[in-house]
Design an enzyme around this catalytic site. Sequence first.
Site, short mmCIF file in Angstrom:
data_model
loop_
_atom_site.label_atom_id
_atom_site.label_comp_id
_atom_site.label_asym_id
_atom_site.label_seq_id
_atom_site.Cartn_x
_atom_site.Cartn_y
_atom_site.Cartn_z
N ASP A 38 -29.68 -24.85 -19.06
CA ASP A 38 -28.31 -24.39 -18.92
C ASP A 38 -27.97 -23.59 -20.18
OD1 ASP A 38 -25.69 -25.61 -17.05
OD2 ASP A 38 -25.30 -24.32 -18.78
N ARG A 43 -22.97 -28.08 -22.60
CA ARG A 43 -23.43 -28.85 -21.45
C ARG A 43 -24.72 -29.60 -21.79
NH1 ARG A 43 -22.46 -32.13 -17.35
NH2 ARG A 43 -23.81 -31.80 -15.54
N THR A 80 -21.55 -18.82 -8.56
CA THR A 80 -21.25 -17.45 -8.12
C THR A 80 -19.76 -17.37 -7.83
OG1 THR A 80 -22.02 -18.20 -5.93
CG2 THR A 80 -23.50 -16.81 -7.19
N THR A 115 -24.67 -19.81 -3.86
CA THR A 115 -24.09 -19.25 -2.64
C THR A 115 -23.89 -17.75 -2.79
OG1 THR A 115 -22.96 -21.33 -2.19
CG2 THR A 115 -22.16 -19.38 -1.04
N CYS A 255 -16.16 -23.40 -3.46
CA CYS A 255 -16.81 -22.98 -2.22
C CYS A 255 -15.86 -22.21 -1.31
CB CYS A 255 -17.37 -24.19 -1.48
SG CYS A 255 -18.85 -24.90 -2.22
#
Length: 399
Positions: A38, A43, A80, A115, A255
């Site tokens: 990452d 993180r 994304t 996605t 999403c």
Amino acid sequence: MDTNIINSDIKIGVIGLGYVGWPLYSLLSKKFITFGLDIDENRIKELKNSEQQYGDCIASLTNTYKDLSGCNVFIVCVPTGVNEDKTPNLNPLQRVCKSLGEILAHGSTVVFESTVFPGATEEFCVPLLENSSNLKVNEDFYVGYSPERINVGDDRHSLDNISKIISASNEKTLELIYELYSSIITAPIIKASSIKVAEATKMYENVQRDVLIALANEYSEFCRAEGININEVTECASSKWNFSKVNPGLVGGHCIGIDTYYLLNRANQKSASLSLIQCARTINETTTEKVADKIREIAKGLGSKTILLLGATYKADTADCRNSKALEIFRNLKGDLTVDCYDPLIDVRKVTEEYHLQVLTKSKELLDRYDLVVRLVNHANFNSMNIAYSKFVDLMELL
């Protein structure tokens, strides 16, 4: 590469260790030599500081691509999002493909889980990999696409028991990916006939939900005009076996409220009309502003001087604040009202950095009394709160 990967000398690199990549990395590391990358140093530090919780699997975490140079399978799980004009923001994927291409070796396989719109993997990602690596797809390296289906905050549907869609650039790679995911997932693995079919499947899953929520939001307005309760109407209607029980709501998150724009942008490029989907997206986006306006009306009618909003995440019982409509409402109201927002689960750092808002996270920070309390997110721990107030309003009353 040998498709019997259980006995192969396989090394996996998972790129992106967020809500999608971290569960995947955790499962794969139990079966294979697995590295996690990452680019967010915070993180990596956060995960490495959780050794007691995550155990030995944190030893192979990095933010340097060179540490993945020995891997022969890469799984890309970067987010994304969209730009301010709602066009797809493919910059994270672009950066990954460029960096990954620099360490890509002959015979490697790259699987994308991010996605994207139909065609993105083969038309956008593959050329970047080829240019950066000086290798040729299906001759020197191979690609696949397997859309993520993580449901944040859902303890029942976890990565290992959710059916998985897979696709690949050729049949041999498809079998390899099938064996790989079959080793960690107990649910069915479904083979799509092409990468574009798999990409379109993910789009359809999210778009269907967006349209159904828009219908519920619009029908709720009609029920209010008729003086009847949308919740009772929904309960009665759901007694029919083929009725899809979907309640009105705010559509945020990473999403539904984002991915639909990928499809709409692609449809525009293809001169294809998706008027129903565009209309649904507009309804769900404007619902946020309508809720804020209704809170203003209630506050004005009560003469409220202090307002408390309960919940800042995009859904209940999770810390995820990505594309949070509750935060948008909070920002909308702050301009002309004295309003606080309380959420004990929220990631304060993300809210501060990305939204430039201050959210209260400790009950002792709350005032003794608010004139109006509005619950925007139904966190379970709100049910036991004891806040003095003149008026309490639930989100469902505003939709």
